[in-house]
Motif scaffolding. Structure first.
Motif, short mmCIF file in Angstrom:
data_model
loop_
_atom_site.label_atom_id
_atom_site.label_comp_id
_atom_site.label_asym_id
_atom_site.label_seq_id
_atom_site.Cartn_x
_atom_site.Cartn_y
_atom_site.Cartn_z
N PRO A 163 -100.87 -14.78 4.14
CA PRO A 163 -102.14 -14.09 4.35
C PRO A 163 -103.00 -14.82 5.37
CG PRO A 163 -101.64 -14.27 2.01
CD PRO A 163 -100.64 -15.10 2.73
N ALA A 164 -103.78 -14.09 6.12
CA ALA A 164 -104.67 -14.68 7.11
C ALA A 164 -105.67 -15.59 6.41
CB ALA A 164 -105.40 -13.59 7.88
N PRO A 165 -106.01 -16.76 7.02
CA PRO A 165 -106.91 -17.72 6.38
C PRO A 165 -108.24 -17.13 5.93
CG PRO A 165 -105.87 -18.69 8.31
CD PRO A 165 -105.51 -17.23 8.31
N ASN A 166 -108.82 -16.25 6.73
CA ASN A 166 -110.13 -15.69 6.40
C ASN A 166 -110.08 -14.18 6.19
OD1 ASN A 166 -111.68 -18.16 6.57
ND2 ASN A 166 -111.28 -18.10 8.76
N SER A 167 -108.98 -13.70 5.61
CA SER A 167 -108.86 -12.28 5.34
C SER A 167 -109.86 -11.89 4.26
CB SER A 167 -107.44 -11.94 4.89
OG SER A 167 -107.20 -12.49 3.61
N PRO A 168 -110.29 -10.63 4.21
CA PRO A 168 -111.26 -10.20 3.19
C PRO A 168 -110.79 -10.49 1.77
CG PRO A 168 -111.05 -8.54 4.91
CD PRO A 168 -109.98 -9.56 5.18
N LEU A 169 -109.49 -10.29 1.50
CA LEU A 169 -108.98 -10.54 0.16
C LEU A 169 -109.08 -12.01 -0.22
CD1 LEU A 169 -105.80 -8.26 -0.05
CD2 LEU A 169 -108.07 -7.84 -0.99
N THR A 170 -108.81 -12.90 0.74
CA THR A 170 -108.90 -14.32 0.48
C THR A 170 -110.34 -14.74 0.20
OG1 THR A 170 -106.99 -14.74 1.93
CG2 THR A 170 -108.39 -16.62 1.37
N ILE A 171 -111.27 -14.19 0.97
CA ILE A 171 -112.69 -14.50 0.77
C ILE A 171 -113.16 -14.02 -0.60
CG2 ILE A 171 -115.03 -14.03 1.58
CD1 ILE A 171 -113.88 -13.90 4.42
N ILE A 172 -112.76 -12.80 -0.99
CA ILE A 172 -113.12 -12.27 -2.31
C ILE A 172 -112.53 -13.15 -3.40
CG2 ILE A 172 -112.86 -10.32 -3.88
CD1 ILE A 172 -112.86 -8.49 -1.43
N LEU A 173 -111.29 -13.59 -3.19
CA LEU A 173 -110.63 -14.46 -4.17
C LEU A 173 -111.43 -15.74 -4.38
CD1 LEU A 173 -108.18 -15.16 -5.92
CD2 LEU A 173 -107.03 -16.00 -3.88
N LEU A 174 -111.89 -16.35 -3.30
CA LEU A 174 -112.69 -17.57 -3.40
C LEU A 174 -114.02 -17.31 -4.11
CD1 LEU A 174 -112.05 -19.11 0.14
CD2 LEU A 174 -111.48 -20.18 -2.06
N VAL A 175 -114.66 -16.19 -3.78
CA VAL A 175 -115.93 -15.84 -4.42
C VAL A 175 -115.75 -15.69 -5.93
CG1 VAL A 175 -117.69 -14.04 -4.65
CG2 VAL A 175 -116.94 -14.77 -2.38
N LEU A 176 -114.66 -15.06 -6.34
CA LEU A 176 -114.39 -14.87 -7.77
C LEU A 176 -114.16 -16.21 -8.49
CD1 LEU A 176 -112.09 -11.72 -7.71
CD2 LEU A 176 -114.38 -11.87 -8.67
N THR A 177 -113.47 -17.13 -7.83
CA THR A 177 -113.25 -18.44 -8.46
C THR A 177 -114.57 -19.18 -8.64
OG1 THR A 177 -112.80 -19.52 -6.33
CG2 THR A 177 -110.91 -18.65 -7.55
N PHE A 178 -115.46 -19.09 -7.65
CA PHE A 178 -116.77 -19.76 -7.77
C PHE A 178 -117.62 -19.09 -8.85
CE2 PHE A 178 -116.02 -21.05 -3.18
CZ PHE A 178 -115.70 -22.36 -3.52
N PHE A 179 -117.50 -17.77 -8.97
CA PHE A 179 -118.22 -17.08 -10.03
C PHE A 179 -117.72 -17.55 -11.39
CE2 PHE A 179 -118.39 -13.58 -13.12
CZ PHE A 179 -119.76 -13.37 -13.16
N GLY A 180 -116.39 -17.67 -11.52
CA GLY A 180 -115.80 -18.15 -12.78
C GLY A 180 -116.26 -19.56 -13.10
N ILE A 181 -116.37 -20.41 -12.08
CA ILE A 181 -116.84 -21.79 -12.29
C ILE A 181 -118.27 -21.77 -12.83
CG2 ILE A 181 -117.54 -23.90 -11.09
CD1 ILE A 181 -115.13 -23.46 -9.22
N GLY A 182 -119.11 -20.93 -12.23
CA GLY A 182 -120.50 -20.85 -12.69
C GLY A 182 -120.61 -20.36 -14.12
N LEU A 183 -119.84 -19.33 -14.45
CA LEU A 183 -119.88 -18.75 -15.79
C LEU A 183 -119.42 -19.74 -16.84
CD1 LEU A 183 -120.17 -16.26 -17.66
CD2 LEU A 183 -117.80 -15.68 -17.09
#
Length: 295
Positions: A28-48
């Motif tokens: 997958p491309a380093p900054n593809s939309p799916l990769t960015i969403i994946l990172l955002v979800l992991t950070f959300f999980g960390i916060g929760l």
């Protein structure tokens, strides 16, 4: 012989040419939309999970999770801890690992394989605990459901971006997830630790009776006999009317309740103004507290 050797060389050349023109599988491309969403979800999980770990550590109720609510029932159940740690902390660790792997996978395709394993494993454990809350506890927690939705989305996004040849990793990850879930189920069934298993109805009733009748159990967290005393009540140990006398460690001043009651040894039980020191069997405690003990 020369003709056969020449034919082999031609065949080898054609095979090499076919391989050179075969479509390469790209990560997958380093900054593809799916990769960015994946990172955002992991950070959300960390916060929760950081928030839930904080509230669990200080025995506080999360916001919108009042005492006696479905959320409170789930958060205070025996499934809310594992090996002495709040399950939220294990979730926090999982999300941290996912975040690191997702970030590395942007430039290092080999990181996608362990990312698949952690995502599938995390999903499996979260699905198991969600099923337990619905079937066994008969209650749901909005925070837990949110975390389940988050890890599910992370797993889907991870699998959606995997190269085709990594399907083997998915199969292996599924097997590992099943093994982990099986181990968890055995743990909460009391196979490895009786304190983590189902409560014995009589011990549960006795512990509740002791608490409701004003009995006090004084001890110290570092006292081996106190731990043995709790172990006699197995999964109902948390229901005991326990009072910590040495929160500062061995040799520290007694806490106020223990000073007021002149506690000098551990464990000490006070039942109807009677003092019982040393390890007591549940049957002895039942007799002293007026609880009918059934053989």
């Amino acid at each position: 012989m020369g003709k056969k050797r020449k034919e082999r060389k031609i065949a080898s050349a054609e095979s090499t040419q076919r391989l050179s023109h075969a479509p390469a599988t790209r990560a997958p491309a380093p900054n593809s939309p799916l990769t960015i969403i994946l990172l955002v979800l992991t950070f959300f999980g960390i916060g929760l999970t950081t928030y839930l770990s904080y509230t669990a550590s200080f025995e506080a109720h999360p916001a919108f999770c009042g005492e006696g609510s479905g959320c409170d029932l789930v958060q205070s159940s025996r499934w809310a801890t594992f090996l002495g740690m709040p399950m939220a902390m294990w979730g926090l660790f999982t999300y941290l690992v996912l975040a690191v792997l997702a970030w590395r996978a942007r430039t290092k395709p080999k990181s996608w394989t362990p990312l698949i394993f952690v995502a599938v494993g995390g999903f499996g454990v979260s699905a198991y605990l969600t099923a337990i809350s619905i079937v066994e506890i008969e209650a749901t927690c909005s925070y837990c459901l949110t975390s389940f939705g988050t890890i599910t989305a992370i797993m889907i996004l991870t699998l959606a971006q995997r190269p085709p040849e990594w399907s083997t990793s998915l199969k292996e990850a599924s097997v590992v997830a099943v093994i982990i879930i099986g181990g968890l189920h055995l743990h909460y069934s009391g196979v490895f630790d009786e304190a983590a298993g189902p409560e014995d109805p009589q011990l549960q009733a006795l512990a509740i009776h002791l608490t409701e009748t004003g009995v006090k159990f004084y001890g110290a967290y570092w006292c081996p006999r106190c731990q043995e005393q709790k172990a006699l009540f197995k999964a109902s140990a948390d229901r005991l009317p326990y009072v910590e006398c040495s929160s500062g460690g061995r040799g520290s001043p007694l806490t106020a309740p223990c000073t007021a009651n002149d506690i000098r040894s551990y464990p000490t039980w006070i039942i109807d103004d009677q003092r019982f020191t040393g390890l007591q069997t549940p049957r002895t405690l039942a007799g002293a507290a007026g609880f009918t003990w059934k053989e």
